[in-house]
Write a protein that holds these residues in place. Structure first.
Motif, PDB file in Angstrom:
ATOM      1  N   ASP A 126      -1.983  13.829   6.385  1.00  0.00           N
ATOM      2  CA  ASP A 126      -2.235  13.720   7.849  1.00  0.00           C
ATOM      3  C   ASP A 126      -1.187  12.693   8.518  1.00  0.00           C
ATOM      4  N   LEU A 127      -0.637  11.909   7.927  1.00  0.00           N
ATOM      5  CA  LEU A 127       0.503  10.907   8.373  1.00  0.00           C
ATOM      6  C   LEU A 127       2.023  11.675   8.691  1.00  0.00           C
ATOM      7  N   GLU A 182       3.153   3.023   5.192  1.00  0.00           N
ATOM      8  CA  GLU A 182       3.287   2.680   6.526  1.00  0.00           C
ATOM      9  C   GLU A 182       4.235   1.570   6.832  1.00  0.00           C
ATOM     10  N   HIS A 219       4.341   7.480  -0.050  1.00  0.00           N
ATOM     11  CA  HIS A 219       4.413   7.073   1.372  1.00  0.00           C
ATOM     12  C   HIS A 219       3.929   5.675   1.727  1.00  0.00           C
ATOM     13  N   SER A 268      10.235   9.699   6.721  1.00  0.00           N
ATOM     14  CA  SER A 268       9.084  10.409   6.496  1.00  0.00           C
ATOM     15  C   SER A 268       8.922  11.721   7.676  1.00  0.00           C
ATOM     16  N   ASP A 318      -1.515  12.682  -0.672  1.00  0.00           N
ATOM     17  CA  ASP A 318      -2.709  12.275  -0.162  1.00  0.00           C
ATOM     18  C   ASP A 318      -2.557  11.736   1.329  1.00  0.00           C
ATOM     19  N   ARG A 319      -1.402  11.758   1.750  1.00  0.00           N
ATOM     20  CA  ARG A 319      -1.251  11.324   3.320  1.00  0.00           C
ATOM     21  C   ARG A 319      -0.798  12.322   4.105  1.00  0.00           C
ATOM     22  N   ALA A 326       4.865  17.415   5.902  1.00  0.00           N
ATOM     23  CA  ALA A 326       3.806  17.680   5.275  1.00  0.00           C
ATOM     24  C   ALA A 326       3.824  19.375   4.403  1.00  0.00           C
ATOM     25  N   GLY A 347       6.266   5.158   9.060  1.00  0.00           N
ATOM     26  CA  GLY A 347       6.105   5.287   8.043  1.00  0.00           C
ATOM     27  C   GLY A 347       7.372   5.886   7.040  1.00  0.00           C
ATOM     28  N   ASP A 351       0.879  -1.270   0.155  1.00  0.00           N
ATOM     29  CA  ASP A 351       0.019  -0.027   0.067  1.00  0.00           C
ATOM     30  C   ASP A 351       0.844   1.316   0.133  1.00  0.00           C
ATOM     31  N   THR A 370       1.097   5.309  -1.111  1.00  0.00           N
ATOM     32  CA  THR A 370      -0.020   6.223  -1.589  1.00  0.00           C
ATOM     33  C   THR A 370       1.075   7.587  -1.944  1.00  0.00           C
ATOM     34  N   ALA A 386       2.400  11.028  -1.581  1.00  0.00           N
ATOM     35  CA  ALA A 386       2.513  11.675  -0.124  1.00  0.00           C
ATOM     36  C   ALA A 386       1.454  12.996  -0.132  1.00  0.00           C
TER      37      ALA A 386
END
Length: 184
Positions: free
Chosen positions: A19-20, A45, A43, A156, A16-17, A26, A161, A10, A12, A14
């Motif tokens: 929040d992580l 996890e 990104h 990250s 779109d993530r 960010a 992550g 999985d 994704t 970055a």
């Protein structure tokens, strides 16, 4: 989507993530201006309980030994002045602090920054420091081998992550300089 490296099912983009991602990372992704599209920053996890390199690569893929990079914070001193910089080298190498780093910074002495200085200066978690989202004005020394790697696994900003990015991404980061022989 499946990640281009490692056994990550999985991955994704970055953006779109956010929040992580920790805030400095960010913000850098949100305001991305690099030659590499922000959507190419992926990104994944990861479990911080298996962050040790041997266990991590056993779980997520042995190929990661050749494509993972560490971002370490160093301090160079000369005539009472301190310059803080980040260095990015492949995980299978170590940073040439007393050679390449010291010479590039024009320092008489260079050393690894303390954990408190590294986390306090970057706003990132120790063990997750990444070259994306570093403080403005900090030099980023990138080993040429990292920049030449097709896909690179980096921190990250958090221990949980990782980011997977094209190696050419690093040349376009603020303050970045590609240095031959930075990783030995």
């Amino acid at each position: 989507m499946r990640a281009p490296i490692g056994a990550f099912d999985d991955a994704t983009p970055a953006p779109d993530r956010l929040d992580l991602l920790i805030e400095p990372v960010a913000a850098a992704v949100r305001d991305w201006h690099g030659d590499v599209p922000a959507e190419d920053l992926l990104h994944v996890e990861t479990d911080p309980a298996i962050a040790d390199t041997a266990v991590f690569t056993e779980h997520y893929g042995r190929d990661l030994l050749d494509v993972s990079a560490n971002c370490v914070i160093v301090a160079g001193k000369r005539a009472g002045e301190t310059t803080t910089a980040a260095c990015l080298v492949l995980s299978r190498t170590r940073v040439d602090v007393n050679g390449a780093v010291r010479r590039h910074l024009g320092a008489r002495k260079a050393s690894f920054a303390s954990m408190e200085a590294a986390t306090g200066g970057t706003g990132m978690e120790y063990g997750g420091i990444t070259p994306i989202g570093l403080p403005a004005g900090w030099p980023l020394l990138v080993d040429a081998a990292v920049a030449a790697t097709e896909w690179v696994l980096i921190g990250s900003g958090r221990r949980r992550g990782k980011l997977i990015v094209p190696g050419r991404t690093f040349e376009g980061l603020p303050g970045a300089v590609v240095v031959e022989g930075l990783g030995v």
